[in-house]
Structure formats: structure tokens, C-alpha cells
Scaffold this active site. Structure first.
Site, short mmCIF file in Angstrom:
data_model
loop_
_atom_site.label_atom_id
_atom_site.label_comp_id
_atom_site.label_asym_id
_atom_site.label_seq_id
_atom_site.Cartn_x
_atom_site.Cartn_y
_atom_site.Cartn_z
CG ASN A 15 -1.79 1.25 1.29
OD1 ASN A 15 -1.94 1.97 0.31
ND2 ASN A 15 -2.35 1.51 2.45
CD1 TRP A 16 3.89 1.20 -2.84
CD2 TRP A 16 3.62 2.23 -4.81
NE1 TRP A 16 4.66 0.54 -3.76
CE2 TRP A 16 4.51 1.15 -4.99
CE3 TRP A 16 3.28 3.00 -5.91
CZ2 TRP A 16 5.09 0.86 -6.22
CZ3 TRP A 16 3.85 2.70 -7.14
CH2 TRP A 16 4.75 1.65 -7.29
CE LYS A 17 -0.33 3.51 4.78
NZ LYS A 17 -0.25 3.75 6.23
CG HIS A 99 -6.10 1.75 5.14
ND1 HIS A 99 -5.59 2.74 5.96
CD2 HIS A 99 -5.07 0.91 4.89
CE1 HIS A 99 -4.31 2.50 6.19
NE2 HIS A 99 -3.97 1.39 5.56
CD GLU A 101 -3.18 5.84 6.54
OE1 GLU A 101 -2.06 5.71 7.02
OE2 GLU A 101 -3.41 5.88 5.31
CD GLU A 168 -5.51 -1.11 8.41
OE1 GLU A 168 -4.41 -0.76 7.99
OE2 GLU A 168 -6.55 -0.47 8.20
N GLY A 174 3.36 2.12 12.75
CA GLY A 174 4.37 3.15 12.95
C GLY A 174 5.43 2.81 13.97
CB SER A 216 5.19 -2.01 12.87
OG SER A 216 4.64 -0.77 13.24
N GLY A 237 2.66 -0.90 4.57
CA GLY A 237 2.58 0.52 4.26
C GLY A 237 3.92 1.11 3.90
#
Length: 255
Positions: A15-17, A99, A101, A168, A174, A216, A237
Site C-alpha cells: 500500500n504505497w499511500k 483502511h 486511515e 491492521e 508506525g 509495522s 505501508g
């Protein structure tokens, strides 16, 4: 021992975001990726939607699948919306839904349910993202996961053949590998997810669903999470936006 179903190969989704912001960089990445031989896992890539059509040309015939990072369940009069059919005609074969976010920006369980229906109508494989914001001693986080799964999958038994679930936990995102989720914690949650899937979809259809982990994931902890955590692969990510770190994770999945 991990409750892991037998799969031909693990699946790792990048997932390149918004990490890769130029088409040139995106094309260079996938060109280099397709030259890598004998990767340890099946690779899917979710780039920004504006890059899909060009990357589809580059990856044609490689077996590396492209997908959307998000979709709108609405069509027509929605400014900025990207529909499932737009993704499909641009070269996508899967799409992320729910997702963390997107949920943090206001997406509801009802929205995610509608997105899965839209994905199915466009013959896209839905990657349903679920996960708690915090892990509690009283086990309330399991209720959060169950509600997200049941709401999204209500009346969606026909999705089982293509469905992927990505767990997730927001609290684990992170962090570095040493302080992220431990395999024993992950295994416990994956067993729970599989039970909910069996209740929602039926035992045999649920067995077809791949369950991934995102939170992570690095080359350092991928092999242990895969072998001891009961998952079928990973949703990655920031580590997926750099070729070397993404390939390291793919190769850590070799049996």
C-alpha cells in the site's frame, strides 16, 4: 502452533499511500520489481489511482496485480470520487476497503459495506481492512473487530471466493519490528477473525479467505509473524514504498 491454512504462496500487498508521488518513480519501482526472480510471496501493489493505467501497461503479463487504495461506493455526482469501475478499467484487480486511515476520516461500517458491494459488482477482489485503535485488557477490542467484520460482510457470502481480510491494529502502526505486535498476540486474533468469518460466511467459504496482517511489518519480523502468527501474508505501508525493504519482506516469506 499457528492456526494457519495451507496456501500455495503467501500474499504481500504494497500500500504505497502517497509515499511515491511521481509516475516516473512508480514505473521505476515496478520495472525493478518485475525483474526480481523467485520472490518468496505473491506480490500485489496498490499505487495512487492516478498511476494505475500506466503501471498496468508495465506489469502486463507479470502476475503482479494492481489495486486501488480506496473507492467510492457512489457513482455519478460525487466530486473527486473514484468508483470501482474506474479502478477496474484502469487496470486494477483488487481494492482496499475500510483502511484505518479512511475510517479515521469518517468512513463508517455502512460505507465499507457499500464499498464491498461496489467492488463485487465490478469484479474487483475486496481487501477488507479491520482493526482496533487500542488493545484492552478486558478484550473489548475483539468486539470492535467482530462488528467491523459482520457489518461489512452482511449478506455478502458470494464474496468469499475473492475476499481478503487485512487485520491492521492501529496501535501497532508506525512502530519498529521489536516493539510491534508479537506473534502470539497475532495468532490469537487471527483465530478469532477466522471464527467470525466462519459464522458470517459459512465454514467452507471462510476457509478460502486469506487473512493478512498490517502493522509495522519489516523484513526483520515478517518470517516469524508469518510462521507463528497464523496469517497468510501482509498488508505493508511505508516499508512497501522502497524496493529493497519490500523485496526483503517478500523474501522473508519463503518457506
Amino acid at each position: 502452533m499457528a492456526n494457519k491454512l495451507s496456501r500455495a504462496r503467501p500474499l504481500v500487498i504494497a500500500n504505497w499511500k502517497s509515499y511515491i508521488e511521481s509516475l516516473e518513480a512508480a514505473k521505476a519501482f515496478v520495472q525493478a520489481l518485475k525483474r526480481r526472480k523467485e520472490l518468496g510471496a505473491e506480490a500485489w501493489v496498490a499505487p495512487p489511482s492516478v498511476f494505475l493505467a500506466e503501471l498496468a501497461k508495465t506489469l502486463k503479463g507479470t502476475g503482479i496485480k494492481l489495486g486501488g487504495q480506496a473507492l467510492s461506493a457512489h457513482e455519478g455526482a460525487q466530486t473527486g470520487g473514484v468508483s470501482a469501475m474506474m479502478l477496474k478499467t484502469s487496470g486494477a484487480s483488487f481494492v482496499l476497503a475500510g483502511h484505518s486511515e479512511c475510517r479515521a476520516q469518517g468512513e463508517s461500517d455502512k460505507d465499507v459495506h457499500a464499498q464491498l458491494a461496489a467492488a463485487a459488482n465490478a469484479a474487483l477482489a475486496p481487501v477488507l481492512c479491520v482493526g482496533e485503535r487500542e488493545r484492552t485488557a478486558d478484550g473489548a477490542h475483539f468486539t470492535v473487530i467482530e462488528e467491523q467484520l459482520l457489518s461489512a460482510l452482511r449478506g455478502a457470502q458470494s464474496l468469499a471466493a475473492k475476499l481478503v481480510v487485512a487485520y491492521e491494529p492501529v496501535w501497532a502502526i508506525g512502530k519498529n519490528a521489536s516493539s510491534a505486535m508479537k506473534p502470539q498476540e497475532l495468532e490469537e486474533t487471527v483465530i478469532f477473525i477466522r471464527k467470525v468469518l466462519a459464522d458470517a460466511l459459512g465454514r467452507e467459504p471462510a476457509r478460502k479467505v486469506r487473512v493478512l496482517y498490517g502493522g509495522s511489518v519489516e523484513g526483520e519480523n515478517a518470517a516469524e509473524l508469518l510462521s507463528e502468527g497464523g496469517v497468510d501474508g501482509f498488508l505493508v505501508g511505508h516499508a512497501s514504498a522502497k524496493l529493497d525493504s519490500f523485496v526483503e519482506i517478500l523474501n522473508a516469506c519463503k518457506k
